[in-house]
Design a protein around this motif. Structure first.
Motif, PDB file in Angstrom:
ATOM      1  N   LYS B  91     -11.293  34.459  37.273  1.00  0.00           N
ATOM      2  CA  LYS B  91     -10.712  33.163  37.658  1.00  0.00           C
ATOM      3  C   LYS B  91     -11.799  32.104  37.767  1.00  0.00           C
ATOM      4  CE  LYS B  91      -7.387  35.729  40.464  1.00  0.00           C
ATOM      5  NZ  LYS B  91      -6.968  36.052  41.845  1.00  0.00           N
ATOM      6  N   ASP B 199     -17.579  37.562  48.950  1.00  0.00           N
ATOM      7  CA  ASP B 199     -16.608  37.736  50.029  1.00  0.00           C
ATOM      8  C   ASP B 199     -17.336  38.525  51.114  1.00  0.00           C
ATOM      9  OD1 ASP B 199     -14.458  36.442  48.755  1.00  0.00           O
ATOM     10  OD2 ASP B 199     -13.845  38.273  47.727  1.00  0.00           O
ATOM     11  N   PRO B 222     -13.493  26.259  59.715  1.00  0.00           N
ATOM     12  CA  PRO B 222     -13.230  27.568  60.326  1.00  0.00           C
ATOM     13  C   PRO B 222     -12.508  28.550  59.410  1.00  0.00           C
ATOM     14  CG  PRO B 222     -11.669  25.940  61.129  1.00  0.00           C
ATOM     15  CD  PRO B 222     -12.637  25.194  60.244  1.00  0.00           C
ATOM     16  N   ARG B 223     -12.049  28.102  58.258  1.00  0.00           N
ATOM     17  CA  ARG B 223     -11.277  28.996  57.382  1.00  0.00           C
ATOM     18  C   ARG B 223     -12.211  29.745  56.435  1.00  0.00           C
ATOM     19  NH1 ARG B 223      -5.942  28.016  57.370  1.00  0.00           N
ATOM     20  NH2 ARG B 223      -5.326  26.389  58.843  1.00  0.00           N
ATOM     21  N   ILE B 224     -12.036  31.046  56.366  1.00  0.00           N
ATOM     22  CA  ILE B 224     -12.836  31.859  55.442  1.00  0.00           C
ATOM     23  C   ILE B 224     -12.069  31.921  54.127  1.00  0.00           C
ATOM     24  CG2 ILE B 224     -13.911  34.097  55.068  1.00  0.00           C
ATOM     25  CD1 ILE B 224     -13.660  34.520  58.113  1.00  0.00           C
ATOM     26  N   LEU B 225     -12.692  31.459  53.056  1.00  0.00           N
ATOM     27  CA  LEU B 225     -11.995  31.374  51.774  1.00  0.00           C
ATOM     28  C   LEU B 225     -12.479  32.454  50.821  1.00  0.00           C
ATOM     29  CD1 LEU B 225     -12.118  27.505  51.292  1.00  0.00           C
ATOM     30  CD2 LEU B 225     -10.311  28.886  52.330  1.00  0.00           C
ATOM     31  N   ARG B 226     -11.595  32.893  49.964  1.00  0.00           N
ATOM     32  CA  ARG B 226     -12.016  33.767  48.869  1.00  0.00           C
ATOM     33  C   ARG B 226     -12.894  32.968  47.932  1.00  0.00           C
ATOM     34  NH1 ARG B 226      -8.148  38.660  47.328  1.00  0.00           N
ATOM     35  NH2 ARG B 226      -9.837  39.748  48.364  1.00  0.00           N
ATOM     36  N   THR B 229     -11.304  30.572  45.581  1.00  0.00           N
ATOM     37  CA  THR B 229     -10.800  29.342  46.195  1.00  0.00           C
ATOM     38  C   THR B 229     -11.960  28.454  46.625  1.00  0.00           C
ATOM     39  OG1 THR B 229      -8.900  30.609  46.999  1.00  0.00           O
ATOM     40  CG2 THR B 229      -9.239  28.429  47.969  1.00  0.00           C
ATOM     41  N   PRO B 232     -13.720  26.113  43.564  1.00  0.00           N
ATOM     42  CA  PRO B 232     -13.137  24.801  43.222  1.00  0.00           C
ATOM     43  C   PRO B 232     -13.074  23.843  44.408  1.00  0.00           C
ATOM     44  CG  PRO B 232     -11.468  26.547  43.053  1.00  0.00           C
ATOM     45  CD  PRO B 232     -12.788  27.215  43.259  1.00  0.00           C
TER      46      PRO B 232
END
Lengths: 245, 245
Positions: B91, B199, B222-226, B229, B232
């Motif tokens: 991706k 990750d 505070p958000r853990i992103l893959r 994601t 981009p």
């Protein structure tokens, strides 16, 4: 999985939680959680905190739960999204859940293939599964609401105002526009609705109808992005501008 | 596919181009291009323009080519990317190509699974195919350079400065940091290098080594992103800040 999500039905009368299935398997095989260990947990729709492992067997994971913290703040963003092809939707839904989007309206559009409506990806259980993956990733507990609307014009004309409210800033990434996103007053907006078209874009009738309903067009630049790239790019930019960058 | 990419070997001595395989099939079955029609084309590494269909048969697509415009401007960004799991890499590579990234160094890290190195996704032909998809999507012609480095520390200590140059702004999205991206002077940066961990993140040793080599940590929130994601999201934010938002 950065958070074990607990559902109402996991809780026993004594306040402990008993998980089975995929989550218990993850705790056993990936986390290898031993009794006494603390796992990060959250209650769907509620607080996050810790779960002390009481027992972790082939049948179930039994936790003593302490929920003390709020989940991360919301993005304050809703999406009006032309139904993407199923492979793209499988990428977009976990991403929007992990980015704290409040609501996604999946709407038909002229350039949406009719077969997409029959895709299993749109089945409520499948949608929920993809959203839960995003919550577990981002340590969030609040599911975005996902609605599917098969008719574009009746949705925009009859339902959109009541659903999104009139005070939200309505934005339309649309190639002919020249205004940059940064010029549209995002720092002052209480809420934002982004209308993201299909690969190939909204047709002129759709873009005009959205503009007539208050959506302000802006340019994403000269590069045409796939919807699964455009969504996180735009959500990242909106978050930055809302923070006052 | 928003652009048919032409390779040097497609060109005939008379300056026309003859395409076979996937691109010819796309022109025949999806675009249904008839003789006389103009298709949007670009020469790999060169200009974009139009191709007038001379013939479109089961064997080949024959075009009279006129290349007049530059491709979209570069992002001015390079990535140092811990090798993501193969599904994520599939991706990320089209996305970074479509966003105009100049170079991606795929590097080993403590939290990268060793099996990822054996993945067919890292084979040069497969990498190139994923990048070409991104170029065709964004109407670009310039391939990002992709390098694979199996040893993190020797790469950072011995190769990184020469490769990225000393004048680029080096940035490290890293959860413990509190500085927002908007505070790091992106509007003045001529070039940017983003170091995106696996990750699970960089381990402390890796983050410290990168900081010792001039990478400035910042928070993504505070958000853990893959990783698929986060890439981009970050590239969108960097583009916005470099444009002076």
């Amino acid at each position: 999985m950065n958070l074990l999500l607990l559902f109402d039905e996991d809780f026993l009368p004594d306040g402990t939680a008993r998980l089975t299935g995929r989550r218990a398997q993850h705790a056993r095989e990936v986390l290898r959680a031993e009794p006494g260990e603390l796992l990060r947990v959250g209650r769907l729709g509620g607080l996050v905190g810790t779960g002390e492992v009481l027992e972790n067997t082939a049948e179930a994971l039994h936790l003593r739960v302490s929920l003390t913290e709020p989940p991360p703040p919301r993005a304050g963003v809703e999406l009006l999204l032309a139904i993407p092809r199923p492979k793209a939707l499988k990428k977009v839904l976990p991403a929007v859940a992990s980015l704290g989007v409040d609501r996604v309206v999946l709407v038909n559009a002229a350039r949406v293939e009719k077969s997409y409506f029959d895709s299993k990806v749109l089945a409520p259980a499948f949608v929920q599964e993809l959203l839960l993956q995003g919550l577990e990733q981002a340590r969030d507990t609040r599911l975005p609401e996902v609605l599917v609307r098969e008719r574009f014009r009746p949705f925009v004309e009859d339902e959109l105002d009541a659903l999104f409210g009139r005070e939200a800033l309505r934005l339309l990434p649309h190639p002919p526009a020249l205004q940059p996103l940064a010029s549209l007053g995002l720092a002052e907006a209480s809420r934002v609705v982004l209308a993201i078209g299909p690969d190939g874009g909204w047709v002129p009738f759709e873009a005009e109808l959205l503009e007539a309903h208050g959506f302000r067009p802006f340019t994403l630049g000269p590069r045409i992005l796939r919807v699964e790239t455009a969504v996180p790019v735009l959500l990242g930019q909106v978050a930055l501008l809302r923070a006052g960058a």
